[in-house]
Design an enzyme around this catalytic site. Structure first.
Site, PDB file in Angstrom:
ATOM      1  N   GLY A  14       0.816  -1.205   0.000  1.00 14.75           N
ATOM      2  CA  GLY A  14       0.000   0.000   0.000  1.00 14.75           C
ATOM      3  C   GLY A  14       0.852   1.258   0.000  1.00 14.75           C
ATOM      4  CB  SER A  15       0.103   4.553   1.462  1.00 15.21           C
ATOM      5  OG  SER A  15      -1.259   4.368   1.248  1.00 15.21           O
ATOM      6  CB  ILE A  16       4.996   1.897   2.597  1.00  8.63           C
ATOM      7  CG1 ILE A  16       4.576   2.122   4.044  1.00  8.63           C
ATOM      8  CG2 ILE A  16       6.502   1.777   2.493  1.00  8.63           C
ATOM      9  CD1 ILE A  16       5.047   1.094   4.995  1.00  8.63           C
ATOM     10  CE  LYS A  35      -0.692   6.342  -2.374  1.00  8.52           C
ATOM     11  NZ  LYS A  35      -1.878   6.470  -1.533  1.00  8.52           N
TER      12      LYS A  35
END
Lengths: 585, 121
Positions: free
Chosen positions: A289-291, A293
């Protein structure tokens, strides 16, 4: 004539005879002399040899050898010969050692009354079952059978006092772990014959059996305990299925702590619950997920396809085939790079990734070490699942951490590389000598690293990870919440929430990464179960407890650090929830 | 018996006796040596066990539990740490990060003369 010749002849012969006699005597003497000379010489040589050897042993050697360095002779073995080497933490605390025990074996051929012996033994040791002992003792063909392994001294005495013929004790060693489950996944465990079966014990089996010198790990017991304590509390509070957390020293790559829950007690390796010996940090690979980004933004800034001023329209979801990429509680407006990062916008990240394209993305992810199995001194290392065909949709989903899996270890090492001025150092579980550090690899420029640090700091000051802020330590980080796979699609509720934290911002020293598996919303979190509500506060608590312990100098407000906000005239942004992906099928 | 013969007999007897003595001395030394080795081994094993026990007793989970039950101390906070400069009021702390003067000032500020005297006694 005869008469005339007789006298002289007689005289002559007499003389000759005498001469012969003399000659013969002289020969005998000569021989005797020679013989005694040879014998004497032989004796002399042998005595000389003995003398030289004596002088060598008693005089010459004693000058070189001091009595202290006397080598142990036969029959007097060293104190712990044949024992497995101890394992220590970085401060010399004993993580694994052995205790001298005794094991009971039997020679069924010698046993007179098997029933009586079995009854006595099973009466004395509760773990022994009468029938199985009897079966062992009455198998008359074998000359050796183990009865019970590793019994404590008191029992040894009792067994001796039973005095059953054919039952014997043998000195044995048992591997013990004083801290029990606290370091279980790192250390692994040993079998009954002290052979390493998992973790460090397995990886360094040869080294641990080869020498007596203790092995020093990079683990710090104090930090390990803090992480274990806080993570257990979080798993308990949010009723999570499990969790994992790691702490690493950024500049050296030494892992100070590695906790994976559920865990097990390596002292009792056969009594684990199923799945407890699965190391989520290294063996498990997840869609993070967002890690991701962090990586996505770093690539965009590094390649120059985006600058901090670039704008991305996140008004409408992106439709790709049967998917649509949406933002969770999105802003529904145009966002700049900073807002994309802080609000954790999937749409913005996907559009950012399309600008630099799949090939570049792949190249950089490979450089970050996210496409191949990482190196670490553990046998339990999971390889990432990488999409075989890199379509545009892959590029878009990988941008916000879907469609590719990575182990927490990989993510942590990569993020550490990005914040460490762009220098990536592989992680290690062994204490590293500062003099013999492996050469770091440059993965991003110093400039990109600085920008990412500013962005990650803003996530904590005004973004999704406010709960992870610790006054004085300039924590920066990123939260994430990824939906778990469920069959062909994604589960609606089950999430894997994460928080990655680095501190202090002005000089990153430590990195903390933690995952919670399927945490439930609680009243305290207002019905949310995203990373900002459970993983981030846990990370904050870990940092708050470990930072003073490790002697990180706190930076009081107004001294350093917060230089970016005034420069850019940034307006604080409101708290935003995490990303989401909708399967519109 | 001639004199040299006597002399040789005497020497032989002397050497024999000496060797006999030496042999027994060495045997006793060996015995002592083995006994001491055994003691050393046993002591080492005891130390080993004690170390393991000490590690077991030092389990931070146990210590934390004991602290929570019997003591009123809590983990240190970052805000509780201050630089030497703030305490001593010195304008600059040594560049090397270790300023002898500041340390002395700190000790002086914290410890009165009376306590120093008491400490030195």
């Amino acid at each position: 004539m005869k008469h005339f010749m007789a006298e002289p002849l007689r005289v002559l012969s007499k003389h000759l005879g005498l001469w012969h006699q003399v000659m013969r005597d002289r020969n005998v003497l000569e021989t005797a002399k020679n013989r005694s000379l040879v014998a004497g010489a032989a004796f002399c040589v042998v005595f000389l040899l003995i003398f030289v050897r004596l002088a060598d042993v008693m005089v010459i050697r004693s000058l070189w050898i001091s009595p202290e360095s006397d080598t142990p002779r036969l029959g007097v073995a060293a104190a712990t010969a044949g024992a497995r080497a101890d394992i220590l933490d970085r401060n010399g605390e004993i993580l694994a050692t052995h205790l001298v025990t005794a094991s009971v074996y039997a020679n069924p051929k010698v046993i007179i009354n098997a029933e009586e012996a079995a009854a006595k033994l099973s009466g004395l040791i509760p773990e022994l079952d009468y029938k199985s002992v009897l079966r062992k003792l009455s198998s008359g063909r074998k000359g050796f059978v183990w009865v019970v392994r590793h019994i404590p001294p008191k029992l040894q005495q009792s067994i001796n006092q039973l005095g059953i013929p054919g039952i014997y004790l043998q000195r044995d060693e048992r591997r013990v772990y004083p801290y029990g489950a606290l370091v279980s996944h790192v250390l692994g465990y040993c079998g009954i014959d002290n052979n390493g079966l998992a973790g460090i014990e397995k990886y360094f089996d040869g080294r641990l059996t080869g020498t007596q010198d203790p092995m020093m790990l990079s683990i710090d017991m104090r930090v390990q305990h803090i992480v274990h304590d806080e993570l257990s509390k979080a798993v308990h509070e949010f009723e999570a299925e499990g969790g994992s957390a790691m702490v690493m020293e950024i500049k050296t790559g030494e892992i100070l702590s590695m906790v994976s829950l559920p865990d097990y007690d390596p002292n009792l390796p056969n009594q684990n619950q199923i799945g407890a010996n699965f190391n989520r940090n290294t063996l498990g690979t997840y869609e993070s997920g967002s890690i991701f980004k962090i990586f996505n933004t770093a690539i965009a800034l590094e390649t120059g396809t985006a600058s901090l001023k670039s704008l991305y329209d996140a008004t409408l979801p992106i439709r790709v085939g049967r998917f649509q990429i949406t933002d969770f509680k999105g802003k529904k407006r145009v966002l700049d790079v900073r807002e994309v990062f802080i609000h954790s916008s999937n749409i913005g990240s996907a559009k950012m990734a399309l600008q630099f394209g799949g090939a570049v993305q792949k190249q950089y992810l490979d450089r970050f070490g996210l496409l191949k199995a990482p190196t670490l001194e553990l046998p339990e290392i999971g390889s990432p699942l990488v999409p075989k065909i890199w379509r545009p949709v892959t590029t878009m989903t990988v941008a916000y951490g879907y469609g590719i899996t990575a182990s927490p270890l990989q993510s942590m090492v990569a993020v550490a590389g990005i914040v460490n001025d762009g220098w990536l150092r592989p992680a290690t579980l062994l204490k590293r000598d500062p003099a013999s550090m492996p050469e770091p690899i440059r993965i991003v420029s110093s400039q990109t690293s600085r920008t990412l640090r500013d962005l990650m700091r803003m996530v904590v000051t005004e973004g999704t990870a406010k709960t992870a802020n610790v006054p004085g330590y300039e924590v920066m980080g990123k939260t994430g919440s990824a939906h778990k796979m469920a069959g062909r699609g994604y589960a609606d509720k089950a999430k894997l929430t994460s928080f990655i934290g680095v501190f202090p911002k002005s000089d990153p020293q430590y990195i903390v990464l933690l995952f919670l598996d399927n945490p439930k919303p609680t009243i305290k979190t207002h019905g949310y179960a995203t990373g900002g509500w459970n993983a981030a506060p846990t990370g904050g608590r870990i940092i708050a407890r470990m930072a003073p312990l490790l002697g990180v100098v706190p930076v009081m407000d107004g001294e350093a650090g917060e230089t970016m906000a005034p420069q850019m005239n940034l307006t604080p942004v409101n708290h935003v929830q995490e990303d989401d992906i909708h399967d519109t099928e | 018996m001639r004199r040299p013969t006597l002399l040789f007999v005497a020497i032989t007897a002397g050497v024999g006796l000496g060797l006999f003595q030496l042999k027994y001395q060495v045997m006793n030394l060996e015995k002592d040596h083995n006994r001491i080795r055994k003691t050393i081994r046993e002591t080492n094993e005891s130390i080993h066990v004690l170390k393991a026990e000490w590690a077991y007793l030092n389990d931070p989970r146990r210590l934390q539990d004991l602290c929570e039950r019997h003591l009123t101390i809590s983990p240190i906070k970052g805000s509780q740490l201050v630089s030497l400069q703030e305490v001593t009021g010195a304008d600059s702390v040594g560049i090397a990060g270790y300023d002898r003067g500041a340390m002395d000032q700190l000790v002086e500020a914290l410890v009165s003369d009376a306590t120093l005297v008491a400490l030195n006694d």
